[in-house]
Every structure is written in C-alpha cells, then in structure tokens.
Design an enzyme around this catalytic site. Sequence first.
Site, PDB file in Angstrom:
ATOM      1  N   LYS A  40       0.730  -1.244   0.154  1.00 16.15           N
ATOM      2  CA  LYS A  40      -0.052  -0.135   0.106  1.00 16.15           C
ATOM      3  C   LYS A  40       0.845   1.229  -0.055  1.00 16.15           C
ATOM      4  O   LYS A  40       1.668   1.310   0.755  1.00 16.15           O
ATOM      5  CB  LYS A  40      -1.062  -0.020   1.084  1.00 16.15           C
ATOM      6  CG  LYS A  40      -1.886   1.011   1.312  1.00 16.15           C
ATOM      7  CD  LYS A  40      -3.382   0.613   1.901  1.00 16.15           C
ATOM      8  CE  LYS A  40      -4.154   1.610   2.154  1.00 16.15           C
ATOM      9  NZ  LYS A  40      -4.637   2.196   0.822  1.00 16.15           N
ATOM     10  N   GLY A  45       6.365   0.833   5.652  1.00 10.59           N
ATOM     11  CA  GLY A  45       7.370  -0.210   5.040  1.00 10.59           C
ATOM     12  C   GLY A  45       7.610   0.216   3.627  1.00 10.59           C
ATOM     13  O   GLY A  45       8.371   0.113   2.868  1.00 10.59           O
ATOM     14  N   CYS A  46       6.203   0.430   2.680  1.00 10.10           N
ATOM     15  CA  CYS A  46       6.387   0.670   1.358  1.00 10.10           C
ATOM     16  C   CYS A  46       7.000   2.057   1.035  1.00 10.10           C
ATOM     17  O   CYS A  46       7.562   2.013   0.007  1.00 10.10           O
ATOM     18  CB  CYS A  46       4.731   0.559   1.017  1.00 10.10           C
ATOM     19  SG  CYS A  46       3.784  -0.929   1.370  1.00 10.10           S
ATOM     20  N   THR A  47       6.916   3.072   1.669  1.00 10.01           N
ATOM     21  CA  THR A  47       7.505   4.259   1.695  1.00 10.01           C
ATOM     22  C   THR A  47       9.042   3.925   1.759  1.00 10.01           C
ATOM     23  O   THR A  47       9.803   4.343   0.815  1.00 10.01           O
ATOM     24  CB  THR A  47       7.090   5.419   2.618  1.00 10.01           C
ATOM     25  OG1 THR A  47       5.581   5.368   2.392  1.00 10.01           O
ATOM     26  CG2 THR A  47       7.864   6.677   2.286  1.00 10.01           C
ATOM     27  N   ALA A  50      10.004   2.019  -1.504  1.00  5.58           N
ATOM     28  CA  ALA A  50       9.952   2.783  -2.778  1.00  5.58           C
ATOM     29  C   ALA A  50      11.064   3.879  -2.615  1.00  5.58           C
ATOM     30  O   ALA A  50      11.803   3.946  -3.700  1.00  5.58           O
ATOM     31  CB  ALA A  50       8.616   3.469  -2.838  1.00  5.58           C
TER      32      ALA A  50
END
Length: 154
Positions: A40, A45-47, A50
């Site tokens: 998401k 974690g995803c930030t 990325a």
Amino acid sequence: MSLQAGVKAPDFTLPDQAGNPVRLGDYVGRKVVVLYFYPKDNTSGCTAEACSFRDSYESFTDAGAEVIGVSSDSVESHEKFAGRHDLPFVLLSDRDRAVRKQYGASTLGVIPGRITFVIDKDGTIRHTFSSMTNIGGHIDEALKIVKELAADDH
C-alpha cells in the site's frame, strides 16, 4: 505460491500513475525489469521500500534495468505517492489484483505481499525475493541479479 525463477513472466497491461497503459511485454528484448509488488502507498514499509528503489534507481538504469512498482492503489494515489517522494519509476495500479494473483504475490493467499521479481530481457523470471520486513533485501538482491545479467550481456 509465487512464480519461480525459470518461468516466463505473464504479460499484462496496467495504468501507471499518469493513467497511461504500461505493458510488460513492451520491455521484452529491450530491458531487464525489476517488478516489485508492495501492499500500500504511504505506509511506512512501502514508503521505505519505494525510497530505497528511488535512491538506487540510477544503479538499476545504468545496468540496463527498469524498476516498476505494483499495488492495488488507485492511479491518483500512485500519482500523489510518486510526487511526494520524487519516485522516478513507474507505479502501476492493479485495482482488481488480477496481476498480483497471476504472479502469486500474496502472503497466505490473501494479504498483499511484498515480492520482487527480476525479469530478464527474454521475459523470463530470473529471481524472486519475498519478505515483508527485509526491505533492503529487495533492493540489494535485485541489483545483484541485474548486474549479473548485465555482465552476461557484454
């Protein structure tokens, strides 16, 4: 169960953060693709993942690879996420999770997983790395394989 190394990567077309259709097959014969599925936009974690891909992006492109992120977030969400973090690569919107299902990129079959696939110029998956917590491993492992493939090309 996610797709494994040695298997042809299933082709697909999804909209990017600008709403333009992107087809995986268009990269065959031209570039190695680092295709990473993440849960998401705008989660910690995803930030981090990325931004790590962003910080290593030049190393990937110098080795002849393109980075593509995929989640079920909307085109608009991706546009904001990419803008907020200056992401130089494509984010694809897989709203119905059809591509995630094709690749088996889920944990326990239901939770959107964090899985990275390295796909060679022939469209064959050469490496997979799956970990919800080892964010750096996704970038390090993918870059290692991309550099090996680049060395094989020369």
